[in-house]
Design an enzyme around this catalytic site. Structure first.
Site, short mmCIF file in Angstrom:
data_model
loop_
_atom_site.label_atom_id
_atom_site.label_comp_id
_atom_site.label_asym_id
_atom_site.label_seq_id
_atom_site.Cartn_x
_atom_site.Cartn_y
_atom_site.Cartn_z
N ARG A 25 -36.08 98.74 15.08
CA ARG A 25 -34.14 98.43 14.79
C ARG A 25 -34.26 97.42 14.28
NH1 ARG A 25 -31.14 103.05 15.89
NH2 ARG A 25 -32.13 104.28 17.90
N ARG A 29 -28.05 97.97 13.24
CA ARG A 29 -26.07 97.35 13.22
C ARG A 29 -26.11 95.97 13.62
NH1 ARG A 29 -22.53 99.82 17.67
NH2 ARG A 29 -23.92 100.84 18.18
N ARG A 38 -22.39 100.54 5.49
CA ARG A 38 -22.57 101.58 6.79
C ARG A 38 -20.42 101.70 7.49
NH1 ARG A 38 -21.64 104.71 10.20
NH2 ARG A 38 -22.66 104.67 12.06
N ASP A 74 -34.49 108.24 10.04
CA ASP A 74 -33.71 108.21 12.09
C ASP A 74 -35.25 110.00 11.98
OD1 ASP A 74 -31.98 108.13 13.96
OD2 ASP A 74 -32.17 110.16 14.33
N TYR A 151 -34.30 116.03 22.64
CA TYR A 151 -32.99 115.81 21.76
C TYR A 151 -32.85 117.37 21.84
CZ TYR A 151 -32.90 111.16 21.12
OH TYR A 151 -32.84 109.31 20.89
#
Lengths: 341, 341
Positions: A25, A29, A38, A74, A151
């Site tokens: 990552r 963010r 974003r 992703d 998931y």
């Protein structure tokens, strides 16, 4: 093709002239540049548009001085062509509109061709590879069959994975059918990423550490092995990553991977001994350490380097992804420490 | 006082004439009797009223045929006299109204006397002990300093414990002051439970497995050791429980406990060897196995018994609490299997 840098050499356990470092990552963010993008685009928008995905992928390269890029994407993107319905609610993580709840749901999954159905990811790889500085390879990646299945069955993130485990034990034939499908998909998807220009591939089995060792061996290991075999056929090294594997690390490593990723819950030297010297190792700083003072970051980084002992085949990384609240300076400090050792 | 049954003998590693079994959260939501009571009373109501807490504690004893009772209470009850504000939102878990965010918050914590401030728990113990069948001991319990601190700092449940780790690394003096306070409180609270009639005590460090081994040793181990010392002074065995400790099990065991609790992420025999033969062991069936078919429940239960190999000092249990969706019959089947071996 330029000479291989530290990262690819370490994947092959060759003396690399210093320990390579990158961060899971690292495109994300914690970076102001990413947050700015974003504000105008959703996560899926960034993934779907090769130019934006490439831009995000490249953001941390100069800023941090890392030895490898990792594609911005992703692990759940294959759920779109699988017809499961994927969205990201703000601050909530992924949500699956049509989770898998029965053998019939598994049987009804449509065929997926990564070359066509995930062509935008391969296009993003070509964009990134064209723009990367010489000597910085791109890592492609995919979710491992178990983590994807968890998931798909839970319908999103989970704490205890009770529905996944219930499905596994109650519907073993449907479970194996599902994981076979996912292993083929993921293996071919990874190989396609290598053919598009990725020089290494990481298989993320992030949540497999919720399992008992015998469940791992019976319900997961053959499928991870298949996915890794398919990926390795493309001729690039594969990093096999998970968290929370201290209880069954030998079984996890036995599923394959040129490099085994470990989290912070086990000392690196102990992990490497259990994995065996025939594998490279990636890890293993706790991402939360980067929220603390520089002195702690320094102590912990040096401790991991000392445990690796300069042996060929250590790739420095966190034990999991960069936390969103991480200061950029903390990551820069780790890169400097690792490169300056 | 009646002769000690299987459970207490196993705590002391004496031949117990068969393996004892009980379940964490055996008094809880999976039981129709419990759900019936919960329609009329909140969780905190049940805890605060000794007659209700005793009723819930006793519910599973006859129904399951387990070898020990565990008091119905919550590890966070000490947060009420500590002034942190505790509530349980439906389906959301605990919520802390005034989380600890600074050294000043730690310094401002009021003194707590478990004998007075948690007198209702001790009263519930006396109720239960008076009503228990002969030979079934009551286990008292408390949260361990780390796990309590993590709730106090995060303000509730957490996935990554980032705020806890940040506080630990950034404010080490305040961290140690907080854990010293909690260790004293918890140790005295446990000792008081033994004096009220609990014949064994369990220290729940449920979430400590999120830590790196060096963080455990530096920031947690001395405080767990202190709490266990204070509890053991009451003269009853202490069970030291956590999940996810496969990476630092030796360090965890070194903090103390007559019995070491392990989850399902490590084979029982491997765990026992690492803990050493001077300790009893408790575990280690994955609670999610109980959601599957009886054949799997049977295979997994027998496998754990085989790994214990009939050695004195194995207490059969799950690796964590009973899941709310567990069928009562599944727990009954495990008890029969363990007792019938």
């Amino acid at each position: 093709m330029p000479a291989d840098g530290r990262f690819l050499k370490a994947c092959r356990r060759e003396q690399a002239g210093g320990t390579p470092v990158w961060f899971m990552r690292q495109a994300g963010r914690y970076m102001p540049e990413y947050r700015a993008l974003r504000r105008r685009h959703s996560i899926l928008d960034l993934c779907h548009h090769p130019d934006l995905a490439a831009e995000v992928t490249l953001q941390p390269i100069h800023r941090l001085g890392v030895d490898a890029a990792i594609l911005f994407a992703d692990i759940l993107l294959p759920f779109e062509p699988l017809g499961l319905g994927l969205s990201f609610a703000e601050g909530e993580g992924p949500q699956i509109a049509r989770p898998i709840r029965s053998a019939a749901d598994v049987a009804a999954l449509p065929p997926v061709d990564p070359l066509e159905d995930l062509a935008y990811v391969l296009e993003a790889i070509r964009h990134v590879v064209a723009a990367l500085p010489a000597g910085i390879p791109l890592i492609g990646f995919a979710g491992a069959p178990f983590t994807l299945a968890s998931y798909a069955i839970e319908g999103g993130a989970s704490r205890g994975f009770a529905a996944t485990k219930r499905f596994m034990h109650t519907e073993p034939r449907a479970w194996h059918a599902l994981l076979e499908r996912l292993a083929e998909l993921v293996g071919r998807y990874l190989a396609a990423q290598a053919e598009a220009g990725a020089r290494a591939l990481q298989l993320f089995d992030s949540w497999v550490g919720c399992l008992a060792p015998e469940d791992y061996r019976e319900y997961v290991q053959p499928h991870s092995r298949r996915a890794i075999e398919l990926a390795r056929a493309a001729g690039v090294p594969v990093i096999h990553f998970a968290t929370d594997t201290a209880g069954f690390l030998e079984d996890f490593a036995a599923a394959g991977g040129d490099v085994i990723g470990v989290d912070w819950r086990i000392p690196l030297d102990v992990a490497w001994q259990r994995i065996g010297s025939a594998r490279a190792i990636q890890g293993n700083l706790d991402p939360a350490v980067l929220l603390g003072p520089l002195s702690t970051i320094e102590t912990r980084t040096r401790d991991i380097l000392a445990r690796a002992g300069g042996r060929a085949g250590h790739i420095f990384n966190l034990g999991h992804g960069v936390l969103p609240e991480t200061p950029v300076e903390a990551l820069q400090a780790v890169v400097e420490l690792v490169h300056g050792q």
